[in-house]
Write a protein that holds these residues in place. Structure first.
Motif, PDB file in Angstrom:
ATOM      1  N   LEU A  64     216.242 -20.398  32.193  1.00 33.27           N
ATOM      2  CA  LEU A  64     215.468 -20.292  30.960  1.00 33.27           C
ATOM      3  C   LEU A  64     214.664 -21.582  30.888  1.00 33.27           C
ATOM      4  CD1 LEU A  64     215.179 -18.810  28.142  1.00 33.27           C
ATOM      5  CD2 LEU A  64     216.880 -20.440  27.348  1.00 33.27           C
ATOM      6  N   LYS A  65     213.346 -21.480  30.831  1.00 36.82           N
ATOM      7  CA  LYS A  65     212.560 -22.707  30.809  1.00 36.82           C
ATOM      8  C   LYS A  65     211.593 -22.720  29.638  1.00 36.82           C
ATOM      9  CE  LYS A  65     208.809 -21.456  33.974  1.00 36.82           C
ATOM     10  NZ  LYS A  65     208.113 -21.796  35.238  1.00 36.82           N
ATOM     11  N   MET A  66     211.219 -23.922  29.242  1.00 38.50           N
ATOM     12  CA  MET A  66     210.270 -24.096  28.133  1.00 38.50           C
ATOM     13  C   MET A  66     209.158 -25.018  28.608  1.00 38.50           C
ATOM     14  SD  MET A  66     211.051 -25.566  24.344  1.00 38.50           S
ATOM     15  CE  MET A  66     209.828 -26.555  23.484  1.00 38.50           C
ATOM     16  N   SER A  67     207.920 -24.608  28.400  1.00 43.27           N
ATOM     17  CA  SER A  67     206.767 -25.445  28.776  1.00 43.27           C
ATOM     18  C   SER A  67     206.695 -26.639  27.830  1.00 43.27           C
ATOM     19  CB  SER A  67     205.481 -24.635  28.654  1.00 43.27           C
ATOM     20  OG  SER A  67     205.248 -24.324  27.284  1.00 43.27           O
ATOM     21  N   LEU A  68     206.173 -27.778  28.334  1.00 41.32           N
ATOM     22  CA  LEU A  68     206.069 -28.992  27.531  1.00 41.32           C
ATOM     23  C   LEU A  68     204.648 -29.543  27.635  1.00 41.32           C
ATOM     24  CD1 LEU A  68     209.520 -30.536  28.533  1.00 41.32           C
ATOM     25  CD2 LEU A  68     208.933 -29.403  26.380  1.00 41.32           C
ATOM     26  N   PRO A  69     204.161 -30.231  26.595  1.00 38.49           N
ATOM     27  CA  PRO A  69     202.763 -30.664  26.549  1.00 38.49           C
ATOM     28  C   PRO A  69     202.523 -31.996  27.259  1.00 38.49           C
ATOM     29  CG  PRO A  69     203.840 -31.272  24.511  1.00 38.49           C
ATOM     30  CD  PRO A  69     204.891 -30.577  25.340  1.00 38.49           C
ATOM     31  N   PRO A  70     201.292 -32.237  27.697  1.00 45.52           N
ATOM     32  CA  PRO A  70     200.960 -33.492  28.407  1.00 45.52           C
ATOM     33  C   PRO A  70     200.967 -34.722  27.501  1.00 45.52           C
ATOM     34  CG  PRO A  70     199.008 -32.119  28.157  1.00 45.52           C
ATOM     35  CD  PRO A  70     200.161 -31.310  27.652  1.00 45.52           C
ATOM     36  N   THR A  71     201.196 -34.495  26.178  1.00 45.08           N
ATOM     37  CA  THR A  71     201.304 -35.640  25.260  1.00 45.08           C
ATOM     38  C   THR A  71     202.712 -36.237  25.265  1.00 45.08           C
ATOM     39  OG1 THR A  71     201.796 -33.963  23.580  1.00 45.08           O
ATOM     40  CG2 THR A  71     199.527 -34.826  23.687  1.00 45.08           C
ATOM     41  N   MET A  72     203.582 -35.602  26.056  1.00 46.92           N
ATOM     42  CA  MET A  72     205.005 -35.987  26.096  1.00 46.92           C
ATOM     43  C   MET A  72     205.271 -36.657  27.446  1.00 46.92           C
ATOM     44  SD  MET A  72     207.965 -33.151  25.588  1.00 46.92           S
ATOM     45  CE  MET A  72     209.669 -33.424  26.051  1.00 46.92           C
ATOM     46  N   TYR A  73     205.792 -37.901  27.414  1.00 50.23           N
ATOM     47  CA  TYR A  73     205.994 -38.568  28.700  1.00 50.23           C
ATOM     48  C   TYR A  73     207.044 -39.666  28.618  1.00 50.23           C
ATOM     49  CZ  TYR A  73     202.642 -41.937  26.606  1.00 50.23           C
ATOM     50  OH  TYR A  73     202.003 -42.821  25.777  1.00 50.23           O
ATOM     51  N   ILE A  74     207.466 -40.138  29.798  1.00 50.91           N
ATOM     52  CA  ILE A  74     208.381 -41.281  29.918  1.00 50.91           C
ATOM     53  C   ILE A  74     207.511 -42.520  30.153  1.00 50.91           C
ATOM     54  CG2 ILE A  74     210.262 -42.334  31.257  1.00 50.91           C
ATOM     55  CD1 ILE A  74     210.962 -39.476  32.244  1.00 50.91           C
ATOM     56  N   SER A  75     207.700 -43.561  29.314  1.00 50.95           N
ATOM     57  CA  SER A  75     206.820 -44.742  29.423  1.00 50.95           C
ATOM     58  C   SER A  75     207.522 -45.940  30.062  1.00 50.95           C
ATOM     59  CB  SER A  75     206.326 -45.145  28.023  1.00 50.95           C
ATOM     60  OG  SER A  75     207.446 -45.405  27.188  1.00 50.95           O
ATOM     61  N   SER A  76     208.797 -45.808  30.385  1.00 53.27           N
ATOM     62  CA  SER A  76     209.542 -46.992  30.868  1.00 53.27           C
ATOM     63  C   SER A  76     209.683 -47.045  32.393  1.00 53.27           C
ATOM     64  CB  SER A  76     210.937 -46.997  30.232  1.00 53.27           C
ATOM     65  OG  SER A  76     211.540 -45.719  30.378  1.00 53.27           O
ATOM     66  N   LEU A  77     209.045 -46.120  33.090  1.00 58.22           N
ATOM     67  CA  LEU A  77     209.120 -46.126  34.563  1.00 58.22           C
ATOM     68  C   LEU A  77     207.867 -46.785  35.142  1.00 58.22           C
ATOM     69  CD1 LEU A  77     210.636 -42.562  35.116  1.00 58.22           C
ATOM     70  CD2 LEU A  77     211.774 -44.776  35.456  1.00 58.22           C
ATOM     71  N   PRO A  78     207.880 -47.131  36.454  1.00 59.77           N
ATOM     72  CA  PRO A  78     206.730 -47.856  37.035  1.00 59.77           C
ATOM     73  C   PRO A  78     205.404 -47.094  36.901  1.00 59.77           C
ATOM     74  CG  PRO A  78     208.596 -47.856  38.555  1.00 59.77           C
ATOM     75  CD  PRO A  78     208.979 -46.964  37.422  1.00 59.77           C
ATOM     76  N   PHE A  79     205.515 -45.754  36.875  1.00 61.91           N
ATOM     77  CA  PHE A  79     204.338 -44.913  36.613  1.00 61.91           C
ATOM     78  C   PHE A  79     204.611 -44.085  35.356  1.00 61.91           C
ATOM     79  CE2 PHE A  79     202.255 -45.867  40.495  1.00 61.91           C
ATOM     80  CZ  PHE A  79     203.199 -45.880  41.513  1.00 61.91           C
ATOM     81  N   ILE A  84     215.948 -23.267  20.950  1.00 64.17           N
ATOM     82  CA  ILE A  84     215.769 -22.526  22.204  1.00 64.17           C
ATOM     83  C   ILE A  84     216.651 -21.276  22.209  1.00 64.17           C
ATOM     84  CG2 ILE A  84     216.080 -22.662  24.722  1.00 64.17           C
ATOM     85  CD1 ILE A  84     215.721 -25.757  24.408  1.00 64.17           C
ATOM     86  N   PHE A  85     217.909 -21.459  21.805  1.00 64.31           N
ATOM     87  CA  PHE A  85     218.888 -20.372  21.956  1.00 64.31           C
ATOM     88  C   PHE A  85     218.605 -19.186  21.028  1.00 64.31           C
ATOM     89  CE2 PHE A  85     222.573 -23.286  23.633  1.00 64.31           C
ATOM     90  CZ  PHE A  85     221.766 -23.645  24.703  1.00 64.31           C
ATOM     91  N   CYS A  86     217.929 -19.438  19.919  1.00 66.08           N
ATOM     92  CA  CYS A  86     217.676 -18.328  18.982  1.00 66.08           C
ATOM     93  C   CYS A  86     216.662 -17.343  19.573  1.00 66.08           C
ATOM     94  CB  CYS A  86     217.196 -18.839  17.629  1.00 66.08           C
ATOM     95  SG  CYS A  86     215.547 -19.524  17.700  1.00 66.08           S
ATOM     96  N   GLN A  87     216.059 -17.705  20.718  1.00 68.93           N
ATOM     97  CA  GLN A  87     215.063 -16.849  21.358  1.00 68.93           C
ATOM     98  C   GLN A  87     215.628 -15.979  22.477  1.00 68.93           C
ATOM     99  OE1 GLN A  87     212.332 -16.413  20.039  1.00 68.93           O
ATOM    100  NE2 GLN A  87     212.134 -18.191  18.703  1.00 68.93           N
ATOM    101  N   PHE A  88     216.944 -16.073  22.724  1.00 74.26           N
ATOM    102  CA  PHE A  88     217.529 -15.369  23.883  1.00 74.26           C
ATOM    103  C   PHE A  88     217.132 -13.890  23.925  1.00 74.26           C
ATOM    104  CE2 PHE A  88     219.491 -18.772  25.653  1.00 74.26           C
ATOM    105  CZ  PHE A  88     220.662 -19.240  25.089  1.00 74.26           C
ATOM    106  N   THR A 114     208.416 -13.698  28.066  1.00 70.37           N
ATOM    107  CA  THR A 114     208.065 -15.006  27.478  1.00 70.37           C
ATOM    108  C   THR A 114     207.960 -14.848  25.958  1.00 70.37           C
ATOM    109  OG1 THR A 114     205.697 -14.574  27.524  1.00 70.37           O
ATOM    110  CG2 THR A 114     206.651 -15.523  29.520  1.00 70.37           C
ATOM    111  N   ILE A 115     208.118 -15.978  25.275  1.00 72.30           N
ATOM    112  CA  ILE A 115     207.974 -15.991  23.826  1.00 72.30           C
ATOM    113  C   ILE A 115     207.460 -17.370  23.407  1.00 72.30           C
ATOM    114  CG2 ILE A 115     210.384 -16.702  23.404  1.00 72.30           C
ATOM    115  CD1 ILE A 115     208.694 -14.151  21.171  1.00 72.30           C
ATOM    116  N   PRO A 116     206.466 -17.431  22.533  1.00 74.32           N
ATOM    117  CA  PRO A 116     206.015 -18.739  22.040  1.00 74.32           C
ATOM    118  C   PRO A 116     206.949 -19.244  20.940  1.00 74.32           C
ATOM    119  CG  PRO A 116     204.589 -16.991  21.229  1.00 74.32           C
ATOM    120  CD  PRO A 116     205.644 -16.316  22.033  1.00 74.32           C
ATOM    121  N   VAL A 117     207.246 -20.534  20.950  1.00 77.68           N
ATOM    122  CA  VAL A 117     208.071 -21.126  19.896  1.00 77.68           C
ATOM    123  C   VAL A 117     207.340 -22.337  19.312  1.00 77.68           C
ATOM    124  CG1 VAL A 117     210.288 -20.404  20.873  1.00 77.68           C
ATOM    125  CG2 VAL A 117     209.315 -22.606  21.527  1.00 77.68           C
TER     126      VAL A 117
END
Ligand SMILES: NS(=O)(=O)c1c(F)c(F)c(S(=O)(=O)CCO)c(N[C@H]2CCc3ccccc32)c1F
Ligand SMILES: [Zn+2]
Length: 263
Positions: free
Chosen positions: A68-83, A158-162, A171-174
């Protein structure tokens, strides 16, 4: 494109025949055990940006036949790694009702009930996850171990969409919610090693961060996860339940797992 599964003739012992990297080096998951650990004081607390997803945006939850996967936006990221590693998707791994130990990573031989993965790609160097996923510094995945315990309201986003993604390709938008709430409190305590995708094509392209502290789900939530989904399409005459979608621990010779905490 060859289909693969976690059981039977297309199971993990056969993956390498069509996906050669699956029989290669730096494979994941692993059993994180004491005699391969090495404390590293330079490991910084994980810093997350944009994890509090906008309530006005929609994100696609889908059943891809493996998880079960959920798409994530490009505004979301990890900032503490070298890249900068920008979020692509999150998904889960779990067991079944009679063996509710379906995590991919284990700690000193202890397998947890389930595991959440948040997949990010190196957006400083690559335009998208498809380009990044076979590069040595291409991906960074956050691993959150899940154990049986108290009810976790945030996972209900997430689980309420099973019921809406019961079958493959549904697919389902949440609406957005705070993905940070799915993670443990301490983002400064984790295991770190270079590994791979745990599914075909198994590219050795993942910088793994597995948090020390698990999060908890109630029994009812775990049973729902273990019984709700199918690997097969809605009209398939022989339905296959989506359970035990975890890979066995891989050989880890000559490698070390770095640890951000002493005790
Ligand atoms: N455990 S894991 O983190 O190694 C891992 C998975 F376990 C898994 F199932 C998937 S998937 O996309 O749902 C299905 C297989 O591609 C991915 N997907 C990655 C690999 C391919 C790809 C392409 C775009 C976005 C994410 C991914 C994954 F990185
Ligand atoms: Zn995964």
């Amino acid at each position: 494109y060859y289909n693969w599964s976690y059981v039977g003739p297309d199971g993990e012992e056969h993956w390498h025949k069509h996906y050669p990297f699956c029989g290669g080096i730096f494979q994941s998951p692993i059993d994180i055990h004491n005699d391969i650990l090495q404390y590293d004081s330079t490991l910084l607390p994980i810093e997350l940006v944009g994890y509090n997803l906008s309530l006005t945006e929609q994100f696609i939850i889908s059943n891809n036949g493996h998880s079960l996967k959920m798409s994530l936006p490009p505004t979301m990221y990890i900032s503490s790694l070298p890249f900068r590693y920008t979020a692509a998707q999150l998904h889960l791994h779990w067991g079944n009702r009679h063996h509710p130990e379906g995590s991919e990573h284990s700690v000193n031989g202890k397998r947890y009930a389930a595991e959440l993965h948040i997949v990010h790609y190196n957006s400083d160097k690559y335009p998208d996850v498809a380009t990044a996923m076979d590069k040595a510094d291409g991906l960074a995945v956050l691993g959150i171990l899940i154990e049986l315990g108290s009810f976790h309201p945030s996972f209900e986003n997430i689980f309420c969409q099973f019921a809406n993604v019961r079958y493959k390709d549904q697919t389902i938008p949440v609406t957005g919610f705070n993905v940070r709430d799915l993670l443990p409190e301490r983002l400064d305590e984790y295991y770190r090693y270079e590994g791979s995708l745990t599914t075909p094509p198994c590219y050795p392209s993942v910088l793994w961060t597995v948090f020390r502290n698990p999060v908890q789900l109630a029994h009812t939530q775990l049973v729902a996860l273990e019984t709700a989904l199918y690997c097969t399409q809605e009209n398939d005459p022989s339905p296959l339940e989506m359970t035990d979608n975890y890979r066995q621990p891989q050989e880890f010779d000559e490698r070390r797992v770095r640890v951000s905490f002493r005790q």
